[in-house]
Motif scaffolding. Structure first.
Motif, PDB file in Angstrom:
ATOM      1  N   VAL A   5       7.816   7.917   0.466  1.00 28.65           N
ATOM      2  CA  VAL A   5       7.382   8.885   1.476  1.00 28.65           C
ATOM      3  C   VAL A   5       7.090   8.165   2.794  1.00 28.65           C
ATOM      4  CG1 VAL A   5       5.486  10.435   2.108  1.00 28.65           C
ATOM      5  CG2 VAL A   5       6.526  10.598  -0.145  1.00 28.65           C
ATOM      6  N   GLY A   6       6.435   7.038   2.735  1.00 27.10           N
ATOM      7  CA  GLY A   6       6.091   6.301   3.946  1.00 27.10           C
ATOM      8  C   GLY A   6       7.302   5.746   4.661  1.00 27.10           C
ATOM      9  N   LEU A   7       8.286   5.298   3.925  1.00 27.34           N
ATOM     10  CA  LEU A   7       9.473   4.731   4.564  1.00 27.34           C
ATOM     11  C   LEU A   7      10.372   5.801   5.169  1.00 27.34           C
ATOM     12  CD1 LEU A   7      10.363   1.908   2.028  1.00 27.34           C
ATOM     13  CD2 LEU A   7       9.271   1.683   4.268  1.00 27.34           C
ATOM     14  N   PHE A   8      10.442   6.967   4.544  1.00 29.76           N
ATOM     15  CA  PHE A   8      11.320   8.005   5.061  1.00 29.76           C
ATOM     16  C   PHE A   8      10.677   8.843   6.154  1.00 29.76           C
ATOM     17  CE2 PHE A   8      13.421   7.489   0.841  1.00 29.76           C
ATOM     18  CZ  PHE A   8      14.616   7.006   1.350  1.00 29.76           C
ATOM     19  N   PHE A   9       9.373   8.978   6.122  1.00 31.25           N
ATOM     20  CA  PHE A   9       8.718   9.859   7.081  1.00 31.25           C
ATOM     21  C   PHE A   9       7.826   9.125   8.076  1.00 31.25           C
ATOM     22  CE2 PHE A   9       9.467  12.575   3.333  1.00 31.25           C
ATOM     23  CZ  PHE A   9      10.341  13.467   3.931  1.00 31.25           C
ATOM     24  N   GLY A  10       7.783   7.790   8.025  1.00 34.92           N
ATOM     25  CA  GLY A  10       6.992   7.027   8.981  1.00 34.92           C
ATOM     26  C   GLY A  10       7.649   7.050  10.357  1.00 34.92           C
ATOM     27  N   HIS A  11       6.843   6.975  11.395  1.00 35.15           N
ATOM     28  CA  HIS A  11       7.393   7.082  12.735  1.00 35.15           C
ATOM     29  C   HIS A  11       7.323   5.761  13.492  1.00 35.15           C
ATOM     30  CE1 HIS A  11       8.010  11.348  12.316  1.00 35.15           C
ATOM     31  NE2 HIS A  11       6.781  11.465  11.856  1.00 35.15           N
ATOM     32  N   SER A  12       6.141   5.276  13.773  1.00 37.88           N
ATOM     33  CA  SER A  12       6.028   4.043  14.547  1.00 37.88           C
ATOM     34  C   SER A  12       5.607   2.891  13.630  1.00 37.88           C
ATOM     35  CB  SER A  12       4.998   4.212  15.662  1.00 37.88           C
ATOM     36  OG  SER A  12       3.708   4.331  15.111  1.00 37.88           O
ATOM     37  N   ALA A  13       5.695   1.696  14.181  1.00 35.19           N
ATOM     38  CA  ALA A  13       5.345   0.510  13.390  1.00 35.19           C
ATOM     39  C   ALA A  13       3.869   0.523  13.012  1.00 35.19           C
ATOM     40  CB  ALA A  13       5.689  -0.749  14.169  1.00 35.19           C
ATOM     41  N   ASP A  14       3.021   0.995  13.916  1.00 38.69           N
ATOM     42  CA  ASP A  14       1.586   1.052  13.616  1.00 38.69           C
ATOM     43  C   ASP A  14       1.303   2.021  12.465  1.00 38.69           C
ATOM     44  OD1 ASP A  14       0.983  -0.767  15.584  1.00 38.69           O
ATOM     45  OD2 ASP A  14       0.593   0.780  17.093  1.00 38.69           O
ATOM     46  N   GLN A  15       1.986   3.150  12.486  1.00 39.44           N
ATOM     47  CA  GLN A  15       1.782   4.124  11.416  1.00 39.44           C
ATOM     48  C   GLN A  15       2.303   3.591  10.096  1.00 39.44           C
ATOM     49  OE1 GLN A  15       3.740   7.579  12.924  1.00 39.44           O
ATOM     50  NE2 GLN A  15       1.874   8.431  13.816  1.00 39.44           N
ATOM     51  N   GLN A  16       3.425   2.887  10.126  1.00 43.26           N
ATOM     52  CA  GLN A  16       3.968   2.334   8.893  1.00 43.26           C
ATOM     53  C   GLN A  16       3.054   1.249   8.332  1.00 43.26           C
ATOM     54  OE1 GLN A  16       7.952   1.104   9.681  1.00 43.26           O
ATOM     55  NE2 GLN A  16       8.785   3.173   9.468  1.00 43.26           N
ATOM     56  N   ALA A  17       2.507   0.412   9.208  1.00 41.12           N
ATOM     57  CA  ALA A  17       1.596  -0.629   8.743  1.00 41.12           C
ATOM     58  C   ALA A  17       0.340  -0.009   8.135  1.00 41.12           C
ATOM     59  CB  ALA A  17       1.228  -1.557   9.889  1.00 41.12           C
ATOM     60  N   ALA A  18      -0.181   1.018   8.776  1.00 37.73           N
ATOM     61  CA  ALA A  18      -1.370   1.692   8.249  1.00 37.73           C
ATOM     62  C   ALA A  18      -1.057   2.366   6.919  1.00 37.73           C
ATOM     63  CB  ALA A  18      -1.886   2.714   9.258  1.00 37.73           C
ATOM     64  N   PHE A  19       0.131   2.950   6.817  1.00 39.44           N
ATOM     65  CA  PHE A  19       0.499   3.616   5.566  1.00 39.44           C
ATOM     66  C   PHE A  19       0.657   2.598   4.442  1.00 39.44           C
ATOM     67  CE2 PHE A  19       3.454   5.417   2.512  1.00 39.44           C
ATOM     68  CZ  PHE A  19       2.828   6.618   2.243  1.00 39.44           C
ATOM     69  N   LEU A  20       1.290   1.470   4.723  1.00 45.35           N
ATOM     70  CA  LEU A  20       1.452   0.448   3.695  1.00 45.35           C
ATOM     71  C   LEU A  20       0.104  -0.119   3.270  1.00 45.35           C
ATOM     72  CD1 LEU A  20       4.660  -1.410   4.877  1.00 45.35           C
ATOM     73  CD2 LEU A  20       4.407   0.158   2.964  1.00 45.35           C
ATOM     74  N   LEU A  21      -0.811  -0.259   4.205  1.00 45.31           N
ATOM     75  CA  LEU A  21      -2.157  -0.700   3.857  1.00 45.31           C
ATOM     76  C   LEU A  21      -2.841   0.325   2.950  1.00 45.31           C
ATOM     77  CD1 LEU A  21      -4.384  -2.781   4.199  1.00 45.31           C
ATOM     78  CD2 LEU A  21      -5.104  -1.567   6.245  1.00 45.31           C
ATOM     79  N   THR A  22      -2.605   1.588   3.233  1.00 49.28           N
ATOM     80  CA  THR A  22      -3.162   2.647   2.395  1.00 49.28           C
ATOM     81  C   THR A  22      -2.573   2.595   0.985  1.00 49.28           C
ATOM     82  OG1 THR A  22      -3.445   4.049   4.338  1.00 49.28           O
ATOM     83  CG2 THR A  22      -3.467   5.142   2.200  1.00 49.28           C
ATOM     84  N   VAL A  23      -1.269   2.366   0.894  1.00 52.68           N
ATOM     85  CA  VAL A  23      -0.622   2.277  -0.419  1.00 52.68           C
ATOM     86  C   VAL A  23      -1.165   1.086  -1.198  1.00 52.68           C
ATOM     87  CG1 VAL A  23       1.567   1.823  -1.583  1.00 52.68           C
ATOM     88  CG2 VAL A  23       1.467   3.486   0.273  1.00 52.68           C
ATOM     89  N   VAL A  24      -1.314  -0.047  -0.532  1.00 48.17           N
ATOM     90  CA  VAL A  24      -1.838  -1.236  -1.204  1.00 48.17           C
ATOM     91  C   VAL A  24      -3.269  -0.998  -1.676  1.00 48.17           C
ATOM     92  CG1 VAL A  24      -2.528  -3.646  -0.850  1.00 48.17           C
ATOM     93  CG2 VAL A  24      -0.299  -2.858  -0.062  1.00 48.17           C
ATOM     94  N   SER A  25      -4.085  -0.382  -0.839  1.00 52.43           N
ATOM     95  CA  SER A  25      -5.475  -0.134  -1.236  1.00 52.43           C
ATOM     96  C   SER A  25      -5.554   0.902  -2.363  1.00 52.43           C
ATOM     97  CB  SER A  25      -6.311   0.311  -0.043  1.00 52.43           C
ATOM     98  OG  SER A  25      -5.876   1.562   0.439  1.00 52.43           O
ATOM     99  N   ALA A  26      -4.682   1.910  -2.332  1.00 50.76           N
ATOM    100  CA  ALA A  26      -4.667   2.897  -3.426  1.00 50.76           C
ATOM    101  C   ALA A  26      -4.226   2.237  -4.729  1.00 50.76           C
ATOM    102  CB  ALA A  26      -3.739   4.055  -3.069  1.00 50.76           C
TER     103      ALA A  26
END
Length: 71
Positions: A15-36
């Motif tokens: 979901v994060g790779l297909f619907f991510g927009h900017s690099a900052d949002q992708q980094a934040a999303f990946l951090l969220t996935v790692v923490s989850a």
């Protein structure tokens, strides 16, 4: 249980790779996935520890009874 966690992580990454927009949002999303993932792993580890520690007294009692019978 382990496969459910892996499936959830892969789904979140997809979901994060297909619907991510900017690099900052992708980094934040990946951090969220790692923490989850870490949170789910911690919960699974705590539940496994609780379950195995619950079984220890019965295991000790069984071994003691076996030694008493063999003595």
């Amino acid at each position: 249980m382990r496969y459910l966690i892996v499936l959830a992580v892969l789904a979140l990454l997809a979901v994060g790779l297909f619907f991510g927009h900017s690099a900052d949002q992708q980094a934040a999303f990946l951090l969220t996935v790692v923490s989850a993932t870490a949170t789910l792993g911690g919960i699974a580890f705590a539940l496994y520890g609780w379950y195995s520690s619950k079984e220890i007294p019965a295991l000790v009692e069984k071994r003691v009874q076996e030694r008493i019978k063999s003595a």
